[in-house]
Structure formats: structure tokens, C-alpha cells
Design a protein around this motif. Structure first.
Motif, PDB file in Angstrom:
ATOM      1  N   LEU A   1      58.306 103.238 -19.116  1.00  0.00           N
ATOM      2  CA  LEU A   1      58.247 101.780 -18.835  1.00  0.00           C
ATOM      3  C   LEU A   1      57.034 101.384 -20.339  1.00  0.00           C
ATOM      4  CD1 LEU A   1      58.155 100.867 -15.133  1.00  0.00           C
ATOM      5  CD2 LEU A   1      60.002 100.645 -16.636  1.00  0.00           C
ATOM      6  N   LEU A   2      56.940 100.352 -20.531  1.00  0.00           N
ATOM      7  CA  LEU A   2      55.967  99.665 -21.379  1.00  0.00           C
ATOM      8  C   LEU A   2      55.273  98.722 -20.419  1.00  0.00           C
ATOM      9  CD1 LEU A   2      57.498  99.406 -24.966  1.00  0.00           C
ATOM     10  CD2 LEU A   2      56.363 101.361 -23.880  1.00  0.00           C
ATOM     11  N   LEU A   3      54.149  99.056 -20.177  1.00  0.00           N
ATOM     12  CA  LEU A   3      53.079  98.093 -19.291  1.00  0.00           C
ATOM     13  C   LEU A   3      52.303  97.245 -20.241  1.00  0.00           C
ATOM     14  CD1 LEU A   3      52.233 100.045 -16.308  1.00  0.00           C
ATOM     15  CD2 LEU A   3      54.323  99.165 -16.729  1.00  0.00           C
ATOM     16  N   THR A   4      52.192  95.938 -20.388  1.00  0.00           N
ATOM     17  CA  THR A   4      51.271  95.075 -20.963  1.00  0.00           C
ATOM     18  C   THR A   4      50.504  94.469 -20.049  1.00  0.00           C
ATOM     19  OG1 THR A   4      52.737  94.764 -22.893  1.00  0.00           O
ATOM     20  CG2 THR A   4      50.837  93.184 -22.479  1.00  0.00           C
ATOM     21  N   THR A   5      49.113  95.017 -19.924  1.00  0.00           N
ATOM     22  CA  THR A   5      48.165  94.522 -19.080  1.00  0.00           C
ATOM     23  C   THR A   5      47.066  93.682 -19.828  1.00  0.00           C
ATOM     24  OG1 THR A   5      46.859  96.601 -19.242  1.00  0.00           O
ATOM     25  CG2 THR A   5      48.483  96.580 -17.602  1.00  0.00           C
ATOM     26  N   ALA A   6      46.328  93.150 -19.024  1.00  0.00           N
ATOM     27  CA  ALA A   6      45.061  92.296 -19.551  1.00  0.00           C
ATOM     28  C   ALA A   6      43.911  93.230 -19.329  1.00  0.00           C
ATOM     29  CB  ALA A   6      44.921  90.844 -18.736  1.00  0.00           C
ATOM     30  N   GLY A   7      42.942  93.141 -20.252  1.00  0.00           N
ATOM     31  CA  GLY A   7      41.850  94.091 -20.306  1.00  0.00           C
ATOM     32  C   GLY A   7      41.050  93.861 -19.168  1.00  0.00           C
ATOM     33  N   ALA A   8      40.363  94.774 -18.442  1.00  0.00           N
ATOM     34  CA  ALA A   8      39.651  94.525 -17.344  1.00  0.00           C
ATOM     35  C   ALA A   8      38.330  93.544 -17.450  1.00  0.00           C
ATOM     36  CB  ALA A   8      39.257  95.685 -16.713  1.00  0.00           C
ATOM     37  N   ARG A   9      37.876  93.886 -18.838  1.00  0.00           N
ATOM     38  CA  ARG A   9      36.683  93.080 -19.324  1.00  0.00           C
ATOM     39  C   ARG A   9      37.217  91.826 -20.221  1.00  0.00           C
ATOM     40  NH1 ARG A   9      34.981  98.381 -19.824  1.00  0.00           N
ATOM     41  NH2 ARG A   9      34.986  98.341 -22.038  1.00  0.00           N
ATOM     42  N   THR A  10      37.664  91.990 -21.182  1.00  0.00           N
ATOM     43  CA  THR A  10      38.217  91.031 -22.098  1.00  0.00           C
ATOM     44  C   THR A  10      39.300  90.286 -21.880  1.00  0.00           C
ATOM     45  OG1 THR A  10      39.470  92.407 -23.474  1.00  0.00           O
ATOM     46  CG2 THR A  10      37.054  92.682 -23.734  1.00  0.00           C
ATOM     47  N   GLY A  11      40.219  90.666 -21.061  1.00  0.00           N
ATOM     48  CA  GLY A  11      41.330  89.992 -20.743  1.00  0.00           C
ATOM     49  C   GLY A  11      42.445  90.262 -22.192  1.00  0.00           C
ATOM     50  N   THR A  12      42.188  90.919 -23.001  1.00  0.00           N
ATOM     51  CA  THR A  12      42.863  91.282 -24.279  1.00  0.00           C
ATOM     52  C   THR A  12      44.161  91.926 -23.776  1.00  0.00           C
ATOM     53  OG1 THR A  12      41.062  91.334 -25.679  1.00  0.00           O
ATOM     54  CG2 THR A  12      43.078  92.140 -26.511  1.00  0.00           C
ATOM     55  N   PRO A  13      45.339  91.463 -24.093  1.00  0.00           N
ATOM     56  CA  PRO A  13      46.607  92.320 -23.857  1.00  0.00           C
ATOM     57  C   PRO A  13      46.425  93.620 -24.339  1.00  0.00           C
ATOM     58  CG  PRO A  13      47.329  90.542 -25.261  1.00  0.00           C
ATOM     59  CD  PRO A  13      45.668  90.507 -24.987  1.00  0.00           C
ATOM     60  N   HIS A  14      47.031  94.682 -23.487  1.00  0.00           N
ATOM     61  CA  HIS A  14      47.314  96.116 -24.077  1.00  0.00           C
ATOM     62  C   HIS A  14      48.383  96.595 -23.615  1.00  0.00           C
ATOM     63  CE1 HIS A  14      42.858  96.600 -25.249  1.00  0.00           C
ATOM     64  NE2 HIS A  14      42.532  95.703 -24.313  1.00  0.00           N
ATOM     65  N   THR A  15      49.559  97.298 -24.347  1.00  0.00           N
ATOM     66  CA  THR A  15      50.595  97.639 -23.917  1.00  0.00           C
ATOM     67  C   THR A  15      50.420  99.261 -24.065  1.00  0.00           C
ATOM     68  OG1 THR A  15      51.879  95.886 -24.913  1.00  0.00           O
ATOM     69  CG2 THR A  15      52.926  98.025 -24.683  1.00  0.00           C
ATOM     70  N   THR A  16      50.951  99.867 -22.993  1.00  0.00           N
ATOM     71  CA  THR A  16      50.876 101.304 -22.713  1.00  0.00           C
ATOM     72  C   THR A  16      52.176 101.872 -22.289  1.00  0.00           C
ATOM     73  OG1 THR A  16      48.708 101.077 -22.034  1.00  0.00           O
ATOM     74  CG2 THR A  16      49.448 103.155 -21.745  1.00  0.00           C
ATOM     75  N   PRO A  17      52.755 102.972 -22.963  1.00  0.00           N
ATOM     76  CA  PRO A  17      53.978 103.538 -22.270  1.00  0.00           C
ATOM     77  C   PRO A  17      53.390 104.525 -20.902  1.00  0.00           C
ATOM     78  CG  PRO A  17      53.023 104.802 -24.253  1.00  0.00           C
ATOM     79  CD  PRO A  17      52.226 103.595 -24.061  1.00  0.00           C
ATOM     80  N   VAL A  18      54.274 104.411 -19.923  1.00  0.00           N
ATOM     81  CA  VAL A  18      53.791 104.955 -18.522  1.00  0.00           C
ATOM     82  C   VAL A  18      55.073 105.684 -17.999  1.00  0.00           C
ATOM     83  CG1 VAL A  18      52.818 104.794 -16.608  1.00  0.00           C
ATOM     84  CG2 VAL A  18      51.766 103.618 -18.376  1.00  0.00           C
ATOM     85  N   ALA A  19      55.110 106.904 -17.646  1.00  0.00           N
ATOM     86  CA  ALA A  19      56.079 107.340 -16.863  1.00  0.00           C
ATOM     87  C   ALA A  19      56.293 106.366 -15.497  1.00  0.00           C
ATOM     88  CB  ALA A  19      56.129 108.816 -16.484  1.00  0.00           C
ATOM     89  N   PHE A  20      57.503 106.394 -14.957  1.00  0.00           N
ATOM     90  CA  PHE A  20      57.584 105.711 -13.677  1.00  0.00           C
ATOM     91  C   PHE A  20      58.563 106.550 -12.918  1.00  0.00           C
ATOM     92  CE2 PHE A  20      61.681 104.355 -15.926  1.00  0.00           C
ATOM     93  CZ  PHE A  20      62.466 104.223 -14.959  1.00  0.00           C
ATOM     94  N   TYR A  21      58.556 105.890 -11.543  1.00  0.00           N
ATOM     95  CA  TYR A  21      59.222 106.666 -10.371  1.00  0.00           C
ATOM     96  C   TYR A  21      60.076 105.634  -9.740  1.00  0.00           C
ATOM     97  CZ  TYR A  21      60.316 109.719  -6.347  1.00  0.00           C
ATOM     98  OH  TYR A  21      60.875 110.529  -5.281  1.00  0.00           O
TER      99      TYR A  21
END
Length: 295
Positions: free
Chosen positions: A30-50
Motif C-alpha cells: 500500500l502507499l500510505l500518506t501520513t502527516a508528519g508528527a512534528r511538521t504536519g507535512t504529508p509523506h508517502t511511504t510504500p508499506v507491506a500489508f496483511y
């Protein structure tokens, strides 16, 4: 700082509707787009899922067994709402970190399907977290990752054909190696749950989006749409039968019974996909254009 390796995977993922080669070839991502913990900036990361058998999917914050949790996990703890891309759909989700007892049970199931998770846990002193991603309900059809409805239909169908091929391949491999019981059951469970949820989402999207659109534009298509809706119900029944067969203790999984159900599902699903393509693709494709995806 952008990660060049991740950026390449993300680009390939989006260009190929969720499939990538190289290190992640064959992996479920999956591609997860999260908001940075400190900045709130969006970050997209490929992650394996189950897959988990229901609406939610599970992601495991292994970081390859690194001593620290991955950044995306810290982001989800700080900001649990995120965007998920699965190759076919993009949707908003709410992240919930599993409590220890549930985490341990889920992690054990994941290890049955892929012993690599155990290797990651053995490399680190931290307890690798498991996070459930719950889709946030929204009105209307889901957002599709395709340039047209015709392209989306073909891409989705080819994904389902691919999942069925994986299941048949696992049975063939099991027959050659003599594998039965826990490992085969765990592998089939992953593929079955992925196929079940994918078909559920796809059929829901069709009945909320494509079918009403076509019914309005092409009244003569009504008998074909009625047939397709009935076939959706039949396929849902077959998937539920397969799900029940795989829900028991993996050691008790009967490969012969499951294979019979897979063969029946494959036959009826392939006939459904082919009929749907014959009926709908010409109407969803602008005159003179190509749907853009081949099998």
C-alpha cells in the motif's frame, strides 16, 4: 529528505496500478500518506500489508528489524488519519495501533503466511507494532486510480485474475512439495482475503457508480445490468464459502475441499468478468479510443 528508493517504488506503484518489480516484486503493498508528527507535512511511504478479512487492513511497523520504529508509524500515532492507495482505489482511513494481546495474535498469523516477519522481530528488542487501517465511510463510489472507467474496469479484473492465479500456483507448489496444513492454509488465507475484499470494493463501486451511469445512458442495457448484479450476489456467496473453509484452524485446512471451491469460484468469476467486459467496455470507451489496458 525524500528517499530515492521509496520514490522509485511509489512512481512504479502508481504507474502500474499497485504492482512493482525489483526488491518488492510479488509483494502486497500500500502507499500510505501520513502527516508528519512534528511538521504536519504529508509523506508517502510504500508499506507491506496483511489482509484481515473485513474492511480493515493491517500494516506492520517492522522497518526491516531496525532498532527504531519507522517514521510513518510515529506519524500515525501523532495523526491517525491518513490516505491509503491500494493500486485500484484511494481512500481515507483511521489508524489504530493494536493492543498487545490482539497484536500478538495478528502477528502470529502474519508469521504463518510469511516467516520473514519473525526474522525482523528477532533482529530487534522492540515489539514490532501492528496497525489496523479502518476506511472512513464516504458517500458515493470510491475514488478509482485510473484514467477512465473502462481502464479501471480492466485493471480491476486483471488484478482479480492475478489473485486467482496466485492461489492456483500455491496449490500446484503444495502438490509438488507435499505441503499441507498450516502453511498452505495461511498462504491461501492471505490471497483469499485480498481477493474477497477487492471484489467487495469493486462490486460496491460498480453498483454505486458505473451501473447507475450506464442505466441512465443506455436503458436497453437493463437486462445485462440485472444479470451482473445477480452474479455479484452469487460470487459473494462463493467467496463466503471459501472464507469459511479458511477460517478454521490452519492445521485442519483440507486442501482438496478448498481446491474444489477455488476451481468453482475461478470458473464462475472468469465467466462473469468476461461477460461484463463484453457488455460494458464498448460503452465506457469513447469512440476511436482504446481502453488502455490489456490482460
Amino acid at each position: 529528505m525524500p528517499n530515492p528508493f521509496n520514490e522509485q517504488v511509489i512512481e512504479e506503484f502508481r504507474a502500474n496500478n499497485g504492482r512493482v518489480g525489483g526488491y518488492f516484486e510479488g509483494a502486497r503493498l500500500l502507499l500510505l500518506t501520513t502527516a508528519g508528527a512534528r511538521t504536519g507535512t504529508p509523506h508517502t511511504t510504500p508499506v507491506a500489508f496483511y489482509p484481515d478479512g473485513g474492511e480493515r487492513v493491517l500494516v506492520i511497523a517492522s522497518a526491516g528489524g531496525a532498532p527504531q520504529h519507522p517514521d510513518w508509524f510515529h506519524n500515525l500515532v501523532a495523526n491517525p488519519r491518513l490516505t491509503v492507495e491500494d493500486g485500484l482505489f484511494t481512500y481515507e482511513a483511521q489508524a489504530v495501533v493494536l493492543e498487545r494481546a490482539e497484536r500478538d495474535a495478528v502477528f502470529a498469523r502474519a508469521i504463518e503466511a510469511d516467516p520473514g516477519w519473525a526474522e525482523y522481530q528477532a533482529k530487534t528488542d522492540r515489539v514490532i507494532p501492528v496497525v489496523a487501517l479502518h476506511p472512513i465511510p464516504k458517500d458515493g463510489p470510491p475514488k478509482i486510480n485510473a484514467g477512465s472507467m473502462a481502464e479501471h474496469l480492466l485493471v480491476a479484473h486483471n488484478v482479480f485474475r492475478h489473485e486467482l492465479a496466485l492461489i492456483r500456483t500455491e496449490f500446484t507448489a503444495a502438490g509438488v512439495s507435499g505441503t499441507t496444513g498450516a502453511f498452505l492454509g495461511a498462504q491461501l488465507r492471505v490471497n483469499c482475503l485480498t481477493l474477497c475484499q477487492g471484489l467487495h470494493n469493486h462490486h460496491t463501486g460498480e453498483e454505486l457508480g458505473i451501473f447507475p451511469l450506464l442505466a441512465d445512458r443506455h436503458p436497453a442495457l437493463a437486462p445485462a445490468l440485472d444479470r451482473l448484479r445477480q452474479e455479484h450476489e452469487r460470487i459473494a456467496e462463493l467467496l463466503e464459502e471459501l472464507r469459511r473453509a479458511l477460517a478454521q484452524d490452519p492445521q485442519d485446512t483440507d486442501p482438496g475441499r478448498v481446491l474444489s471451491q477455488v476451481e468453482r469460484l475461478t470458473s464462475e468469476l472468469e465467466a462473469h468478468l468476461t461477460y461484463e467486459e463484453e457488455q460494458l467496455i464498448p460503452l465506457l470507451t469513447p469512440q476511436g479510443a482504446s481502453p488502455g489496458v490489456s490482460r
